[in-house]
Design a protein around this motif. Structure first.
Motif, PDB file in Angstrom:
ATOM      1  N   TYR A  40      35.119  41.979  38.060  1.00 34.82           N
ATOM      2  CA  TYR A  40      36.509  41.881  37.622  1.00 34.82           C
ATOM      3  C   TYR A  40      36.266  43.556  37.166  1.00 34.82           C
ATOM      4  O   TYR A  40      35.303  43.489  36.151  1.00 34.82           O
ATOM      5  N   ALA A  41      37.881  43.288  36.891  1.00 36.11           N
ATOM      6  CA  ALA A  41      38.213  44.580  35.988  1.00 36.11           C
ATOM      7  C   ALA A  41      39.508  44.586  35.467  1.00 36.11           C
ATOM      8  O   ALA A  41      40.373  44.173  36.198  1.00 36.11           O
ATOM      9  N   VAL A  42      39.700  44.894  34.814  1.00 40.43           N
ATOM     10  CA  VAL A  42      41.033  44.983  33.406  1.00 40.43           C
ATOM     11  C   VAL A  42      41.279  46.377  34.061  1.00 40.43           C
ATOM     12  O   VAL A  42      41.266  47.950  34.183  1.00 40.43           O
ATOM     13  N   ARG A  43      42.806  46.174  34.676  1.00 36.23           N
ATOM     14  CA  ARG A  43      43.366  47.289  35.382  1.00 36.23           C
ATOM     15  C   ARG A  43      44.915  47.862  35.667  1.00 36.23           C
ATOM     16  O   ARG A  43      45.510  46.541  35.036  1.00 36.23           O
ATOM     17  N   ASP A  44      45.177  49.022  35.161  1.00 35.82           N
ATOM     18  CA  ASP A  44      46.155  48.874  34.793  1.00 35.82           C
ATOM     19  C   ASP A  44      47.303  49.250  35.819  1.00 35.82           C
ATOM     20  O   ASP A  44      47.002  49.165  37.098  1.00 35.82           O
ATOM     21  N   GLY A  45      48.127  49.617  35.763  1.00 33.30           N
ATOM     22  CA  GLY A  45      49.841  49.816  36.914  1.00 33.30           C
ATOM     23  C   GLY A  45      49.655  50.877  37.489  1.00 33.30           C
ATOM     24  O   GLY A  45      50.143  50.946  39.369  1.00 33.30           O
ATOM     25  N   ALA A  46      49.080  52.081  37.034  1.00 31.12           N
ATOM     26  CA  ALA A  46      48.194  53.377  38.025  1.00 31.12           C
ATOM     27  C   ALA A  46      47.189  52.642  38.218  1.00 31.12           C
ATOM     28  O   ALA A  46      46.335  53.783  39.732  1.00 31.12           O
ATOM     29  N   GLY A  47      46.533  51.748  38.867  1.00 29.50           N
ATOM     30  CA  GLY A  47      45.170  50.839  39.487  1.00 29.50           C
ATOM     31  C   GLY A  47      43.927  52.007  38.729  1.00 29.50           C
ATOM     32  O   GLY A  47      42.446  51.924  39.621  1.00 29.50           O
ATOM     33  N   ARG A  48      43.906  52.666  37.723  1.00 26.20           N
ATOM     34  CA  ARG A  48      43.192  52.777  36.641  1.00 26.20           C
ATOM     35  C   ARG A  48      42.384  51.225  36.217  1.00 26.20           C
ATOM     36  O   ARG A  48      42.728  50.885  35.249  1.00 26.20           O
ATOM     37  N   LEU A  49      40.954  52.036  35.769  1.00 23.04           N
ATOM     38  CA  LEU A  49      40.107  50.579  35.381  1.00 23.04           C
ATOM     39  C   LEU A  49      39.558  50.495  33.975  1.00 23.04           C
ATOM     40  O   LEU A  49      39.229  51.409  33.616  1.00 23.04           O
ATOM     41  N   GLY A  50      40.311  49.501  33.433  1.00 19.32           N
ATOM     42  CA  GLY A  50      39.853  49.438  31.960  1.00 19.32           C
ATOM     43  C   GLY A  50      38.654  50.164  32.042  1.00 19.32           C
ATOM     44  O   GLY A  50      37.355  49.479  31.768  1.00 19.32           O
TER      45      GLY A  50
END
Length: 238
Positions: A40-50
């Motif tokens: 799992y990862a934290v994903r933003d609205g642009a699809g980039r990973l935290g």
């Protein structure tokens, strides 16, 4: 000839990329890596990973390293913990408030890998002890380097011995069956120096690794054969 290179002292899995992980007594190793690692990862609205850095794939999100996650025996979703170690009821809602980013979600890996480099990181106690000696004023802990496997090496083993494994295969004991194909060392970034629970900010750690070893530390590996690893397993080099 097989050569015993050490004994598995610690096993770590990081269910949510860039947050603190869970220490295990044993773990299945599948074709992807340690089962559930960075699943799992934290994903933003642009699809980039935290992450702790900004790249085309990653977006810097300060504060993730103060959180932690565990899967236990479940792979259907992680349990997320806040900076005080308290479980979070709704991970996505918590992350949006905590990071002040309304577009983030806690997302399971799909077509885009969550790994920065290769899936398995092995770090020796010989190298860890060298870092402690080279940065005596810093709090040096294996958690700074986010290894999957900490290998207890024999007395007298030189630091950065991991470099001698590349192109060879590490195998667990007869009951393990797991085989790791060692490829190269990991390239270290500012996450090595970042503060996390129990560990203050320590910029000198990255400086000494960069000066002595071009910023590289550990052995990165692909899974050559699935199996199971446990603390206490001997690892041999083939």
């Amino acid at each position: 000839m097989a050569e015993i290179i050490g004994v598995v002292e610690q096993l770590w899995r990081y269910p949510v990329k860039s947050t603190g992980g869970e220490r295990l007594d044993s773990v299945e190793v599948d074709g992807r890596g340690l089962a559930g690692d960075r699943l799992y990862a934290v994903r933003d609205g642009a699809g980039r990973l935290g992450s702790g850095k900004n790249t085309r794939r990653f977006r810097r999100m300060d504060g993730l390293l103060r959180l932690s996650a565990r899967l236990g025996h479940r792979l259907d979703g992680p349990e997320l913990f806040d900076p005080l170690g308290r479980p979070v009821a709704d991970p996505t809602a918590f992350l949006r408030a905590y990071l002040q980013r309304p577009d983030v979600v806690l997302a399971r890996e799909d077509a885009v890998s969550h790994f920065d480099q290769l899936p398995v990181s092995v770090l020796t106690t010989a190298t860890l002890d060298w870092v402690r000696g080279a940065a005596p004023d810093a709090v040096v802990d294996e958690r700074r380097f986010r290894p999957n496997i900490v290998l207890r090496t024999p007395p007298g083993t030189p630091p950065f011995v991991e470099d001698t494994w590349f192109g060879r295969e590490g195998r667990g004991g007869a009951r393990s069956g797991a085989r790791l194909a060692f490829v190269r060392a990991g390239e270290r970034c500012a996450m090595t120096t970042a503060a996390q629970p129990g560990l203050p900010h320590a910029p000198e750690i990255l400086k000494v690794i960069t000066r002595a070893h071009a910023g590289r530390l550990d052995a990165l590996a692909e899974v050559a054969r699935p199996g199971r690893l446990a603390v206490g397993d001997a690892m041999s080099l083939h």
